[in-house]
Design a protein around this motif. Structure first.
Motif, PDB file in Angstrom:
ATOM      1  N   ARG A   4       0.834  -1.197   0.000  1.00 10.50           N
ATOM      2  CA  ARG A   4       0.000   0.000   0.000  1.00 10.50           C
ATOM      3  C   ARG A   4       0.871   1.250   0.000  1.00 10.50           C
ATOM      4  O   ARG A   4       0.546   2.247  -0.646  1.00 10.50           O
ATOM      5  CB  ARG A   4      -0.932  -0.013   1.209  1.00 10.50           C
ATOM      6  CG  ARG A   4      -1.958  -1.131   1.166  1.00 10.50           C
ATOM      7  CD  ARG A   4      -2.934  -1.044   2.329  1.00 10.50           C
ATOM      8  NE  ARG A   4      -3.822  -2.195   2.354  1.00 10.50           N
ATOM      9  CZ  ARG A   4      -4.797  -2.368   3.236  1.00 10.50           C
ATOM     10  NH1 ARG A   4      -4.990  -1.458   4.192  1.00 10.50           N
ATOM     11  NH2 ARG A   4      -5.571  -3.430   3.209  1.00 10.50           N
ATOM     12  N   SER A   5       1.962   1.232   0.745  1.00  8.96           N
ATOM     13  CA  SER A   5       2.879   2.367   0.750  1.00  8.96           C
ATOM     14  C   SER A   5       3.487   2.567  -0.630  1.00  8.96           C
ATOM     15  O   SER A   5       3.576   3.696  -1.126  1.00  8.96           O
ATOM     16  CB  SER A   5       3.974   2.142   1.793  1.00  8.96           C
ATOM     17  OG  SER A   5       4.971   3.128   1.694  1.00  8.96           O
ATOM     18  N   GLU A   6       3.897   1.472  -1.269  1.00 10.93           N
ATOM     19  CA  GLU A   6       4.477   1.564  -2.602  1.00 10.93           C
ATOM     20  C   GLU A   6       3.444   1.991  -3.624  1.00 10.93           C
ATOM     21  O   GLU A   6       3.773   2.691  -4.593  1.00 10.93           O
ATOM     22  CB  GLU A   6       5.094   0.217  -2.976  1.00 10.93           C
ATOM     23  CG  GLU A   6       6.336  -0.114  -2.164  1.00 10.93           C
ATOM     24  CD  GLU A   6       6.868  -1.500  -2.444  1.00 10.93           C
ATOM     25  OE1 GLU A   6       6.388  -2.131  -3.405  1.00 10.93           O
ATOM     26  OE2 GLU A   6       7.752  -1.958  -1.703  1.00 10.93           O
ATOM     27  N   GLU A   9       3.289   5.755  -3.357  1.00  9.02           N
ATOM     28  CA  GLU A   9       4.483   6.367  -3.949  1.00  9.02           C
ATOM     29  C   GLU A   9       4.434   6.285  -5.473  1.00  9.02           C
ATOM     30  O   GLU A   9       4.823   7.231  -6.172  1.00  9.02           O
ATOM     31  CB  GLU A   9       5.729   5.665  -3.416  1.00  9.02           C
ATOM     32  CG  GLU A   9       5.987   5.899  -1.929  1.00  9.02           C
ATOM     33  CD  GLU A   9       7.142   5.069  -1.409  1.00  9.02           C
ATOM     34  OE1 GLU A   9       7.783   4.384  -2.234  1.00  9.02           O
ATOM     35  OE2 GLU A   9       7.401   5.099  -0.192  1.00  9.02           O
ATOM     36  N   GLN A  57      -2.910   7.081   0.272  1.00 13.57           N
ATOM     37  CA  GLN A  57      -2.350   7.060   1.624  1.00 13.57           C
ATOM     38  C   GLN A  57      -2.332   5.657   2.228  1.00 13.57           C
ATOM     39  O   GLN A  57      -1.938   5.487   3.384  1.00 13.57           O
ATOM     40  CB  GLN A  57      -3.142   7.998   2.533  1.00 13.57           C
ATOM     41  CG  GLN A  57      -2.966   9.469   2.180  1.00 13.57           C
ATOM     42  CD  GLN A  57      -3.781  10.393   3.070  1.00 13.57           C
ATOM     43  OE1 GLN A  57      -4.689   9.947   3.784  1.00 13.57           O
ATOM     44  NE2 GLN A  57      -3.447  11.676   3.058  1.00 13.57           N
ATOM     45  N   GLY A  58      -2.718   4.646   1.444  1.00 12.71           N
ATOM     46  CA  GLY A  58      -2.673   3.271   1.930  1.00 12.71           C
ATOM     47  C   GLY A  58      -3.747   2.944   2.938  1.00 12.71           C
ATOM     48  O   GLY A  58      -3.595   2.013   3.738  1.00 12.71           O
TER      49      GLY A  58
END
Length: 289
Positions: A4-6, A9, A57-58
């Protein structure tokens, strides 16, 4: 959570490269972001700004097929980027990163690459680790290393690690920046497909910490399938070579592929490759005589 973070990004990197004027959005005065704002991308994709913000924002679970495709169209993603977005937005749930067993190369595959006597050939695993190579493949890519290293999982050379951390391997490529960019773009695609692979995550972490050049390239989120192309070598024994490469995917071993190198017929590179093969055969004869 890492996926989710990737995802966030990746989405930010792609909306930052889209100029508002290219998609019909008027721009008045200076902008704080180089590309599209969140609300502009959400509008182009036909989704709510609240949902898009949660996605970036995940804070949202798996996105639907229609949302992924809408975002891909709005961001003008190419085929590789679109596939990567699918991998990041719809990860396999409940699958923690694990340490897999060392990959094995099938005996038949190993016999095949050794049968390619005058064609450099290497069998690579999913993390670009060398599982096997024929003698000419070893001499082309890593003649300074133990030729038996691929047979020992703890000692297996990793072509991406060598590219960034081994001066010998770095000097091998006459166009190192081009090779480095291609390696990172390919690794990004693989990382999206294998988010649960602990050793792959550790490789990326190691390279990010030890190589500023890798870290800078990785931060740009490049994505590309690299199954064919041209590589430019500066070989310590035979000099300059321009070789075409082909990555042959192994259907029964997901992630494994055979990498082969050939030269244009009648070219100086073909002559240099033939000279390298001759030195290999000569040394083998001397060792067995």
């Amino acid at each position: 959570m890492a996926s989710r973070s990737e995802l966030g990004e990746f989405l930010r990197s792609r909306r930052n490269r889209v100029r508002p004027e290219d998609v019909g959005i008027p721009s008045y005065g200076p902008r704080r972001v180089p590309g599209l704002r969140r609300e502009e991308l959400a509008q182009l994709a036909g989704i709510s700004i609240t949902y898009y913000t949660r996605l970036e924002q995940g804070q949202s679970g798996q996105a639907s097929e229609s949302v992924i495709e809408a975002l891909a169209r709005a961001l003008a993603l190419d085929d590789d980027e679109r596939a990567h977005l699918h991998d990041l937005a719809r990860p396999t749930p409940g699958k923690p990163r694990r340490r897999p067993r060392p990959a094995k190369v099938r005996p038949g595959t190993e016999r095949l690459v050794h049968a390619m006597g005058d064609v450099p050939a290497v069998v690579l695993g999913v993390r670009t680790e060398v599982l096997a190579w024929n003698t000419l493949g070893h001499r082309l890519l890593a003649g300074h290393l133990d030729p038996a290293a691929p047979g020992r999982p703890a000692d297996r050379p990793n072509l991406t690690r060598r590219l960034f951390l081994d001066p010998h391997h770095r000097d091998l490529y006459a166009r190192w920046p081009e090779e480095a960019a291609r390696a990172v773009a390919s690794l990004r695609l693989v990382a999206g497909r294998h988010a649960d692979d602990r050793e792959l995550a550790e490789l990326i972490g190691e390279l990010t910490m030890r190589s500023p050049e890798f870290a800078a390239l990785w931060a740009k989120h490049p994505v590309a399938t690299c199954v064919s192309g041209t590589k430019y070598f500066r070989h310590p024994e035979v000099g300059e070579l321009v070789l075409d490469f082909e990555a042959l995917l192994l259907a029964d071993e997901p992630g494994q592929r055979i990498l082969t190198y050939t030269a244009e017929p009648g070219s100086a590179s073909e002559a240099a490759l033939r000279l390298l093969a001759t030195t290999v055969h000569t040394r083998q004869t001397q060792l067995t005589s």
